[in-house]
Design a protein around this motif. Structure first.
Motif, mmCIF file in Angstrom:
data_model
loop_
_atom_site.group_PDB
_atom_site.id
_atom_site.type_symbol
_atom_site.label_atom_id
_atom_site.label_comp_id
_atom_site.label_asym_id
_atom_site.label_seq_id
_atom_site.Cartn_x
_atom_site.Cartn_y
_atom_site.Cartn_z
ATOM 1 N N UNK A 136 0.857 -1.088 -0.052
ATOM 2 C CA UNK A 136 0.050 -0.046 -0.018
ATOM 3 C C UNK A 136 0.886 1.263 0.286
ATOM 4 N N UNK A 137 0.575 2.244 -0.830
ATOM 5 C CA UNK A 137 1.331 3.255 -0.825
ATOM 6 C C UNK A 137 0.651 4.527 -1.408
ATOM 7 N N UNK A 138 1.022 5.788 -0.896
ATOM 8 C CA UNK A 138 0.546 6.964 -1.259
ATOM 9 C C UNK A 138 1.310 7.413 -2.597
ATOM 10 N N UNK A 139 0.544 8.278 -3.232
ATOM 11 C CA UNK A 139 1.036 9.019 -4.402
ATOM 12 C C UNK A 139 0.667 10.393 -4.577
ATOM 13 N N UNK A 140 1.373 11.192 -4.256
ATOM 14 C CA UNK A 140 1.193 12.566 -4.360
ATOM 15 C C UNK A 140 2.431 13.670 -3.856
ATOM 16 N N UNK A 141 2.154 15.007 -4.033
ATOM 17 C CA UNK A 141 3.144 15.664 -3.591
ATOM 18 C C UNK A 141 2.656 16.742 -2.526
ATOM 19 N N UNK A 142 3.155 18.210 -2.427
ATOM 20 C CA UNK A 142 2.969 18.792 -1.350
ATOM 21 C C UNK A 142 1.523 19.434 -1.058
ATOM 22 N N UNK A 143 0.712 19.455 -2.303
ATOM 23 C CA UNK A 143 -0.680 20.165 -2.676
ATOM 24 C C UNK A 143 -1.793 18.971 -2.517
ATOM 25 N N UNK A 144 -2.741 19.287 -3.436
ATOM 26 C CA UNK A 144 -3.750 18.335 -3.452
ATOM 27 C C UNK A 144 -3.572 17.576 -4.699
ATOM 28 N N UNK A 145 -3.757 15.979 -4.268
ATOM 29 C CA UNK A 145 -3.609 15.270 -5.425
ATOM 30 C C UNK A 145 -4.920 14.245 -5.139
ATOM 31 N N UNK A 146 -5.817 14.125 -6.269
ATOM 32 C CA UNK A 146 -6.789 13.590 -6.117
ATOM 33 C C UNK A 146 -7.104 12.344 -7.265
ATOM 34 N N UNK A 147 -7.371 11.218 -7.049
ATOM 35 C CA UNK A 147 -7.425 9.906 -7.823
ATOM 36 C C UNK A 147 -8.896 10.176 -8.271
ATOM 37 N N UNK A 148 -9.283 10.241 -9.584
ATOM 38 C CA UNK A 148 -10.780 10.296 -9.881
ATOM 39 C C UNK A 148 -11.239 8.831 -10.422
ATOM 40 N N UNK A 149 -10.292 8.570 -11.491
ATOM 41 C CA UNK A 149 -10.693 7.149 -12.131
ATOM 42 C C UNK A 149 -9.669 6.223 -12.364
ATOM 43 N N UNK A 150 -9.996 5.127 -12.592
ATOM 44 C CA UNK A 150 -9.016 4.021 -12.934
ATOM 45 C C UNK A 150 -9.620 2.914 -13.947
ATOM 46 N N UNK A 151 -8.878 2.306 -14.553
ATOM 47 C CA UNK A 151 -9.076 1.293 -15.439
ATOM 48 C C UNK A 151 -8.349 0.030 -15.358
ATOM 49 N N UNK A 152 -8.680 -1.189 -15.075
ATOM 50 C CA UNK A 152 -7.863 -2.400 -14.895
ATOM 51 C C UNK A 152 -7.211 -2.938 -16.261
ATOM 52 N N UNK A 153 -5.903 -3.488 -16.131
ATOM 53 C CA UNK A 153 -5.543 -3.846 -17.335
ATOM 54 C C UNK A 153 -4.754 -5.093 -16.894
ATOM 55 N N UNK A 154 -4.364 -6.229 -17.574
ATOM 56 C CA UNK A 154 -3.575 -6.986 -17.389
ATOM 57 C C UNK A 154 -2.189 -7.014 -16.820
ATOM 58 N N UNK A 155 -2.082 -7.455 -15.375
ATOM 59 C CA UNK A 155 -0.903 -6.929 -14.594
ATOM 60 C C UNK A 155 -0.959 -5.744 -14.103
ATOM 61 N N UNK A 156 -1.953 -5.050 -13.668
ATOM 62 C CA UNK A 156 -2.146 -3.840 -12.989
ATOM 63 C C UNK A 156 -3.123 -3.088 -13.401
ATOM 64 N N UNK A 157 -2.856 -1.699 -13.548
ATOM 65 C CA UNK A 157 -4.060 -0.867 -13.577
ATOM 66 C C UNK A 157 -3.542 0.725 -14.258
ATOM 67 N N UNK A 158 -4.456 1.468 -14.873
ATOM 68 C CA UNK A 158 -4.282 2.876 -15.115
ATOM 69 C C UNK A 158 -5.004 3.673 -14.344
ATOM 70 N N UNK A 159 -4.287 4.737 -13.689
ATOM 71 C CA UNK A 159 -5.096 5.773 -12.813
ATOM 72 C C UNK A 159 -4.901 7.100 -13.210
ATOM 73 N N UNK A 160 -5.846 8.044 -12.971
ATOM 74 C CA UNK A 160 -5.723 9.336 -13.407
ATOM 75 C C UNK A 160 -6.542 10.273 -12.224
ATOM 76 N N UNK A 161 -6.194 11.597 -12.365
ATOM 77 C CA UNK A 161 -6.897 12.504 -11.461
ATOM 78 C C UNK A 161 -6.357 13.894 -11.879
ATOM 79 N N UNK A 162 -6.225 14.787 -10.779
ATOM 80 C CA UNK A 162 -5.880 16.159 -10.967
ATOM 81 C C UNK A 162 -4.961 16.366 -9.711
ATOM 82 N N UNK A 163 -3.734 17.251 -9.824
ATOM 83 C CA UNK A 163 -2.899 17.809 -8.905
ATOM 84 C C UNK A 163 -2.678 19.151 -8.825
ATOM 85 N N UNK A 164 -2.420 19.701 -7.562
ATOM 86 C CA UNK A 164 -2.067 21.036 -7.607
ATOM 87 C C UNK A 164 -0.402 21.068 -7.139
#
Length: 780
Positions: A238-266
């Motif tokens: 389990x891990x965080x992903x982000x910087x010193x601002x606001x980092x939001x994960x909005x959507x993900x899609x599963x793929x073989x062997x993992x996933x793609x994720x996206x969102x927005x960041x300040x």
């Protein structure tokens, strides 16, 4: 609304955590208390669980009767058993000192220990005890007594437990130097027991045993009941992903062997990887896209943005490309040769971008919009390679030529289909009535038609929202917001449309399709399914929790009629925000809750600890039962928005957290960095294999050859749906072995070379039916 989330992504509030990031279940050297039940696949309770702990690459689970040691390697999982004598009782020990003076028995205190450095097993007359400790990758069994001359047992090394494969998955029985049986190693091949036999009562090693003298030998078996409902929800990583601002994960899609994720960041120092398109923040808020592997580690991550504000709200993989949808005010992200390379005006435009799956580099981007505000919400790939986008628009002149050419309300949903190069508009359509609509999710069916979901406050008059489907033909809550679902043909005309909701406010958030069936998730203030029948009476939770909102999941036929629907929620606010359908047709629903009585099922975290906690629910494909419902969170606000079901049946879960103590383990980014961060967590398998009563058998299983030799092939007149279980019973009714079958099939071959001669019953069962036959085995 919290600064962490965009429109229609729920805001979270504060609370307390029961598990600090410094003491997650991933720490070596600590035992963690667990008072659940170990349950066999037959639904019987095997033993109560005392504690579990991490040991190197494996785990220890301790019950009142057995110590189980398991290790997972690349392609196999191993489990070993050591029986505890009946006249010994286990106690958690807070300190490694003075182990004969214990605080309390496990289960006898109203204030249980959360963790301990060792487990002590005390003889009933207190004349002797032994202590179980973890020292690095070594499991230490130390014999203790009141005698000052007592000698400790040598340490039991994990490396020393590795088996020698016999070729047929036979259990390897270990014995002491005098041939007395100690324990039997049961081998699970990719989670399936290849052979497991029950024999006489096992013998526990006495104080005279030297573990260094262990060698394979004949003897009684200690069997860990398999297939086993997992003892506890264990974070593999389990891990965080982000910087010193606001980092939001909005959507993900599963793929073989993992996933793609996206969102927005300040954040101006979002953790990008080398070689991607953009490694620096360009506007005040940029989109971001990342690819993670099956161990919750990044393959690549990149900013995506321009001179304005950008949000990535949807993603899908098609071939070697990732297609990303979102909203932007930037005027410099379009690329030449696409349908609309220039910003179209208004307060925002929708966009679709193409990013390399292997490298995270941008290859194309087109604007989708008009002179007013336009927002892209979700994207999907069609069977022919085309790309479909849905969203919300206030622009009146898109130039659409599909089902609906004109904007009819203040805001309408829209759907467009583009070629894979994003250069050509295949077709487009508004979707709306006299009031406002929002396009929220999109998915495709096998014939290339599109399922679009969204939310509406329009009555079904004038330009109708509902058409050509018997259910959901009228607004269920008057002019209150309701969900809608529509099927658009491959040429953009409407096949059918329907409302989806109950007698109050309803919001649709996500949609998935699988085997030409439609799965929709969201949240509802409705107390019943209403006239739209989005909840069925035989579901896992047919009634509302009577709170602000309940999450819900509905499954529809391709003609729009309901197959089943269920609530999930308690007495406060619960929302389903993401869905994944497994290869066996079960559903993983992700979301957020602040209900103190949220209906957890076999969750380590039994109740709410933050303002809002994330939840992950594993719903069996019938819709009638939740196999697992777990809570996951820290002391502040957490939500899960998506998941990926991996080939080894582990589950990657993604979302956003504002809890600095959100549980982490083997983390690439172990520290919380800003106002809120994304998270990626890897969970052990969530599903349970169930077996109905044998008396429910309705079909005759065919087996050949008879008499059988080394291999036995079974066929059934109809498909047995996975996950299913094959059981072999002796002529006296004693279970000889079990095998789990994970896929849908009507044929399966067993290796029975090690089966003793005799007559046996073979029973093959899924959730609904059993098939049986009798076989004769003449030679071992």
């Amino acid at each position: 609304m919290s600064v962490c989330f965009v429109t229609l992504v729920v805001a979270l509030f504060s609370g307390e955590s029961g598990l600090s990031s410094a003491q997650t279940p991933l720490h070596n050297g600590l035992f963690f208390e667990n008072r659940g039940q170990l349950t066999t696949s037959l639904g019987t309770q095997a033993d109560s669980i005392i504690a579990y702990a991490r040991l190197g690459d494996g785990w220890i689970h301790v019950t009142h009767t057995t110590i189980y040691v398991s290790r997972t390697e690349t392609t196999r999982s191993y489990r070993y058993g050591i029986t505890i004598p009946a006249d010994y009782s286990a106690r958690l020990t807070e300190s490694e000192e003075e182990t004969t003076s214990l605080q309390r028995y496990v289960g006898s205190s109203n204030q249980p220990l959360k963790s301990a450095s060792s487990l002590t097993f005390m003889k009933s007359d207190e004349s002797a005890s032994f202590r179980l400790r973890i020292l690095g990758d070594t499991l230490s069994l130390d014999y203790l007594s009141r005698s000052q001359n007592a000698q400790p047992l040598p340490r039991l090394h994990l490396q020393g437990l590795r088996r020698s494969t016999t070729g047929h998955g036979d259990p390897v029985r270990w014995a002491d130097a005098e041939g007395r049986a100690v324990f039997t190693e049961i081998v699970l091949d990719e989670g399936r027991p290849t052979f497991a036999a029950r024999d006489k009562e096992p013998v526990f090693p006495s104080e005279t045993l030297g573990f260094d003298d262990l060698h394979p030998s004949g003897g009684p078996t200690i069997l860990s009941p398999d297939p086993v409902r997992h003892l506890t929800v264990l974070l593999k990583a389990s891990t965080f992903l982000g910087g010193s601002g606001t980092d939001s994960l909005i959507s993900s899609t599963p793929i073989d062997g993992g996933l793609i994720i996206c969102g927005f960041t300040t954040s101006n120092a979002f953790p990008c990887t080398p070689g991607v398109s953009q490694t620096a923040l360009k506007g005040s808020r940029d989109a971001w896209i990342a690819r993670y592997d099956e161990t919750a580690k990044p393959i690549w991550s990149t900013y995506f943005g321009g001179n304005g504000d950008d949000i990535a709200s949807g993603c899908v993989v098609s071939g070697a490309a990732v297609f990303v949808s979102g909203s932007t005010t930037s005027t410099d992200i379009g690329t030449s040769g696409t349908m609309k390379s220039a910003f179209q005006g208004g307060t925002s435009d929708a966009f679709v971008a193409v990013v390399s799956l292997s490298a995270g580099t941008k290859t194309a981007c087109t604007y989708v919009g008009g002179p007013e505000a336009d927002e892209g919400k979700a994207v999907c790939a069609l069977p022919n390679g085309d790309i479909a986008l849905c969203g919300t628009t206030y622009s009146p002149d898109f130039g659409f030529k599909g089902h609906q050419a004109q904007l009819t309300g203040g805001a309408d949903a829209f759907a467009v289909v583009l070629d894979p190069a994003l250069s050509t508009l295949r077709w487009g359509t508004y979707y709306g009535g006299r009031a406002d609509e929002e396009g929220r999710g999109i998915a495709s069916l096998d014939d290339g038609s599109i399922i679009m979901i969204g939310n509406t406050s329009s009555p079904n008059s004038g330009l109708r929202i509902a058409e050509n489907v018997g259910q959901g033909s009228t607004p269920p809550g008057g002019l209150q917001t309701s969900g809608f679902v529509t099927r658009l043909t491959p040429t953009g005309t409407r096949a059918w449309g329907r409302y989806l909701g109950g007698d109050a406010f309803d919001t649709l958030m996500c949609v998935r399709t699988f085997r030409n069936e439609i799965y929709v998730g969201g949240f509802s203030n409705s107390q019943s399914g209403g006239g739209n029948n989005f909840i069925s009476g035989g579901s896992a939770q047919p009634g509302s929790g009577s709170g602000i909102n309940d999450g819900f999941i509905s499954k529809l036929n391709p003609d729009g009629t309901l197959i089943w629907g269920t609530f999930i929620g308690g007495s406060n606010d619960d929302k389903v925000l993401g869905l994944t359908v497994t290869p066996t047709g079960d559903v993983i629903a992700c979301g957020t809750t602040n209900s103190e009585n949220f209906p957890v099922v076999e969750s380590d975290q039994k109740s709410l600890v933050g303002g809002y906690d994330a939840f992950v629910a594993y719903l069996l494909k019938t819709g009638q039962k939740y196999g697992r419902v777990i809570l996951l969170g820290g002391s502040n606000n957490d939500e899960s928005t998506g998941s990926s079901f991996l080939a080894n049946r582990s589950v990657l879960v993604t979302g956003t957290t504002s809890s600095s103590n959100f549980p982490t383990a083997q983390a690439v980014q172990p520290a919380f960095a800003g106002a809120c961060d994304a998270f990626i967590s890897l969970l052990e398998p969530l599903y349970t294999v169930s077996v109905p009563d044998v008396s429910a058998s309705t079909t005759q299983l065919l087996a050949y050859p008879i008499p059988t030799g080394d291999r036995l092939t079974m066929t059934n007149p109809t498909v047995i749906h996975g996950p299913s279980v094959i059981r072999c019973l002796s002529s006296t009714g004693k279970e000889v072995f079990t095998t789990a079958v994970l896929t849908d099939t009507d044929s399966y071959t067993l290796d029975v070379a090690s089966l003793p001669p005799g007559m046996y019953s073979i029973i093959w069962s899924d959730l609904f039916k059993s098939a049986a036959c009798t076989i004769i085995h003449l030679r071992p």
